[in-house]
Write a protein that holds these residues in place. Sequence first.
Motif, mmCIF file in Angstrom:
data_model
loop_
_atom_site.group_PDB
_atom_site.id
_atom_site.type_symbol
_atom_site.label_atom_id
_atom_site.label_comp_id
_atom_site.label_asym_id
_atom_site.label_seq_id
_atom_site.Cartn_x
_atom_site.Cartn_y
_atom_site.Cartn_z
ATOM 1 N N PRO A 196 11.027 -6.885 5.887
ATOM 2 C CA PRO A 196 9.674 -7.447 5.927
ATOM 3 C C PRO A 196 8.560 -6.590 5.347
ATOM 4 C CG PRO A 196 10.218 -6.503 8.057
ATOM 5 C CD PRO A 196 11.448 -6.336 7.193
ATOM 6 N N HIS A 197 8.829 -5.387 4.893
ATOM 7 C CA HIS A 197 7.754 -4.419 4.664
ATOM 8 C C HIS A 197 6.655 -4.894 3.714
ATOM 9 C CE1 HIS A 197 5.726 -0.617 4.619
ATOM 10 N NE2 HIS A 197 5.920 -0.438 3.338
ATOM 11 N N LEU A 198 7.004 -5.592 2.647
ATOM 12 C CA LEU A 198 5.979 -5.997 1.679
ATOM 13 C C LEU A 198 4.991 -6.997 2.262
ATOM 14 C CD1 LEU A 198 7.992 -6.368 -1.665
ATOM 15 C CD2 LEU A 198 6.624 -4.434 -0.860
ATOM 16 N N ASP A 199 5.357 -7.639 3.338
ATOM 17 C CA ASP A 199 4.479 -8.631 3.956
ATOM 18 C C ASP A 199 3.184 -8.019 4.470
ATOM 19 O OD1 ASP A 199 4.579 -11.376 4.191
ATOM 20 O OD2 ASP A 199 5.239 -11.361 6.267
ATOM 21 N N TYR A 200 3.208 -6.753 4.832
ATOM 22 C CA TYR A 200 2.100 -6.181 5.586
ATOM 23 C C TYR A 200 0.906 -5.815 4.708
ATOM 24 C CZ TYR A 200 6.066 -5.666 8.774
ATOM 25 O OH TYR A 200 7.174 -5.912 9.539
ATOM 26 N N ASP A 201 1.089 -4.817 3.834
ATOM 27 C CA ASP A 201 -0.052 -4.355 3.056
ATOM 28 C C ASP A 201 -0.505 -5.390 2.029
ATOM 29 O OD1 ASP A 201 -0.180 -2.067 4.497
ATOM 30 O OD2 ASP A 201 0.669 -0.747 2.972
ATOM 31 N N LEU A 202 0.404 -6.245 1.575
ATOM 32 C CA LEU A 202 -0.020 -7.283 0.636
ATOM 33 C C LEU A 202 -0.948 -8.283 1.308
ATOM 34 C CD1 LEU A 202 2.396 -6.020 -0.974
ATOM 35 C CD2 LEU A 202 2.696 -8.276 -1.977
ATOM 36 N N GLN A 203 -0.755 -8.547 2.597
ATOM 37 C CA GLN A 203 -1.707 -9.395 3.318
ATOM 38 C C GLN A 203 -2.968 -8.621 3.691
ATOM 39 O OE1 GLN A 203 -0.363 -12.473 6.165
ATOM 40 N NE2 GLN A 203 1.680 -11.590 5.928
ATOM 41 N N ARG A 204 -2.788 -7.368 4.047
ATOM 42 C CA ARG A 204 -3.962 -6.563 4.414
ATOM 43 C C ARG A 204 -4.895 -6.327 3.234
ATOM 44 N NH1 ARG A 204 0.076 -2.670 7.262
ATOM 45 N NH2 ARG A 204 -0.191 -3.115 9.480
ATOM 46 N N PHE A 205 -4.320 -5.944 2.091
ATOM 47 C CA PHE A 205 -5.128 -5.428 0.990
ATOM 48 C C PHE A 205 -5.077 -6.265 -0.283
ATOM 49 C CE2 PHE A 205 -3.316 -1.582 3.246
ATOM 50 C CZ PHE A 205 -4.421 -1.411 4.075
ATOM 51 N N GLY A 206 -4.158 -7.226 -0.366
ATOM 52 C CA GLY A 206 -3.981 -7.990 -1.590
ATOM 53 C C GLY A 206 -2.842 -7.436 -2.426
ATOM 54 N N PRO A 207 -2.259 -8.240 -3.304
ATOM 55 C CA PRO A 207 -1.035 -7.854 -3.998
ATOM 56 C C PRO A 207 -1.193 -6.792 -5.077
ATOM 57 C CG PRO A 207 -1.787 -10.000 -4.744
ATOM 58 C CD PRO A 207 -2.653 -9.630 -3.583
ATOM 59 N N THR A 208 -2.411 -6.534 -5.543
ATOM 60 C CA THR A 208 -2.577 -5.559 -6.622
ATOM 61 C C THR A 208 -3.238 -4.269 -6.157
ATOM 62 O OG1 THR A 208 -4.695 -6.534 -7.287
ATOM 63 C CG2 THR A 208 -2.705 -7.384 -8.361
ATOM 64 N N ASP A 209 -3.563 -4.172 -4.895
ATOM 65 C CA ASP A 209 -4.181 -2.966 -4.372
ATOM 66 C C ASP A 209 -3.200 -1.793 -4.484
ATOM 67 O OD1 ASP A 209 -4.712 -1.027 -1.901
ATOM 68 O OD2 ASP A 209 -6.583 -2.112 -2.285
ATOM 69 N N PRO A 210 -3.670 -0.590 -4.798
ATOM 70 C CA PRO A 210 -2.762 0.558 -4.908
ATOM 71 C C PRO A 210 -1.921 0.790 -3.652
ATOM 72 C CG PRO A 210 -4.910 1.120 -5.821
ATOM 73 C CD PRO A 210 -5.050 -0.245 -5.197
ATOM 74 N N ARG A 211 -2.466 0.478 -2.484
ATOM 75 C CA ARG A 211 -1.704 0.660 -1.249
ATOM 76 C C ARG A 211 -0.532 -0.319 -1.174
ATOM 77 N NH1 ARG A 211 -7.190 0.461 2.205
ATOM 78 N NH2 ARG A 211 -7.599 -0.963 0.449
ATOM 79 N N SER A 212 -0.719 -1.503 -1.737
ATOM 80 C CA SER A 212 0.366 -2.482 -1.770
ATOM 81 C C SER A 212 1.449 -2.072 -2.763
ATOM 82 C CB SER A 212 -0.188 -3.859 -2.137
ATOM 83 O OG SER A 212 -1.123 -4.295 -1.171
ATOM 84 N N LEU A 213 1.013 -1.536 -3.901
ATOM 85 C CA LEU A 213 1.988 -1.086 -4.893
ATOM 86 C C LEU A 213 2.779 0.115 -4.376
ATOM 87 C CD1 LEU A 213 -0.199 -1.433 -8.112
ATOM 88 C CD2 LEU A 213 1.284 -3.130 -7.023
ATOM 89 N N LYS A 214 2.124 0.973 -3.588
ATOM 90 C CA LYS A 214 2.828 2.092 -2.967
ATOM 91 C C LYS A 214 3.843 1.575 -1.944
ATOM 92 C CE LYS A 214 2.214 6.461 -0.476
ATOM 93 N NZ LYS A 214 3.239 6.148 0.550
ATOM 94 N N ALA A 215 3.474 0.523 -1.212
ATOM 95 C CA ALA A 215 4.406 -0.060 -0.243
ATOM 96 C C ALA A 215 5.666 -0.546 -0.952
ATOM 97 C CB ALA A 215 3.730 -1.207 0.509
ATOM 98 N N ALA A 216 5.491 -1.138 -2.133
ATOM 99 C CA ALA A 216 6.648 -1.604 -2.897
ATOM 100 C C ALA A 216 7.534 -0.436 -3.316
ATOM 101 C CB ALA A 216 6.173 -2.383 -4.127
ATOM 102 N N ALA A 217 6.923 0.643 -3.798
ATOM 103 C CA ALA A 217 7.700 1.815 -4.212
ATOM 104 C C ALA A 217 8.404 2.462 -3.018
ATOM 105 C CB ALA A 217 6.773 2.825 -4.893
#
Length: 460
Positions: A196-217
Amino acid sequence: MTTSPTPLLVLDVVGLTPALLDHMPRLKALAGHGSRAGLGTVLPAVTCAAQSTFLTGTMPAEHGVVGNGWYFRDLGEILLWRQHNGLVEGDKVWDAARRLHPGYTVANVCWWYAMGADTDFTVTPRPVYYADGRKEPDCYTRPPGLHDELTAKLGTFPLFSYWGPTAGLVSSEWIIDATRHLNRTRHPDLTLCYVPHLDYDLQRFGPTDPRSLKAAADLDAVLAPLLDDADAEGRTVVVLSEYGITPVSRPVDINRALRRAGYLEVHTQDGMEYLDTTASRAFAVADHQIAHVYVRRPEDLAGVREVLEGLDGIDAVLADADKKEYGLDHPRAGEFVAVAEPDAWFTYYYWLDDTCAPDFARLVEIHRKPGYDPAELFMDPDDPYVKVKAAKALARKKLGMRYRMAVVPLDPSPVRGSHGRLPDRPEDGPVLLCSRPGEVSGTLAATEVKALLLRLAGIA
């Protein structure tokens, strides 16, 4: 002589899109050495509906899972995030596999509707609800002995990292490690793993936010040992996603609009307002960018539709013919299904004054709220004492005392990502990867996943 099926590992990497693969080198390499396809989703594009379609090969109109929850008309209650597999109608992939290959074994690690499913090994989140009202992290397993085995090896299931303000990578790491353990010790023919990990920061910050991209990595790195295991075991890997998360900035208070129009009723206890589903002439079950609107009286249909069509942020109002077109014409669906505009999403809020909000509104209470609440991913930014309150609640918890973690904001504006409507562009939608070359290409429908898994197993 019966040929043994090819073992499969199916990873549901929630929120994975083609764009995110550029930040996930291990998954991108899997697709490069294997094969890749676009993946259609269903309406609503939410976890429970999409997973049920993957596993049955049918649309919500047939399997009956019209969202992450719905109004149970015979009970007069809105219930989300139920766990019993009996709610999913139809023939599951393991049923079809066992007809073709008796003895086919399946492990389900955190895919939804796990309890009561006819799988051989099951792991799913399940808190301990103590008699004094405390809720403590834990999981349900089948067979029962697996619970203590996993807990001894991995620790208690990290429920508060699975959802809520502290949701993060820890829960996905636990799930991945549990999957590795099951594959090594039980060797199931089919392993389903929900990540489930990508669900969190992508909802919090949006899909292109650096924090979301870090979550993906970060998630890509955590998946690497599981993928290494699969390669060593000769497992074919399928990676898929249920939906893509897209940017949003507008919460739509659909229930407040129905209340102001005189269709929704509340009852009051101890100064708190509760949605009265049995007395209301109409109300909505908000589910990300989709809302099922239940209308008690046929004579109110036209008026309710007028309210919905006049509400800013609603893109479409689906009635009977429209629901049939989208494969959503099941008795569990609302009389109307409202679809949000691309940058909007639905709140569940029904009170008109925050001083009348029920106490559960400020808690992580996915089973008591009559709709989905992504604000549970945040601590209230307007409360200067919110961290102090959380620390005090945590101290009471550690002492074994009852506690209330009342930290969730009633302002939904921080939410920056959502899903539920069908994607407007393929790059914003789900993707399917396969570790074997030449197996998938183009675009697969969600209803084709079941047949694909049977074919990859070599038993279709």
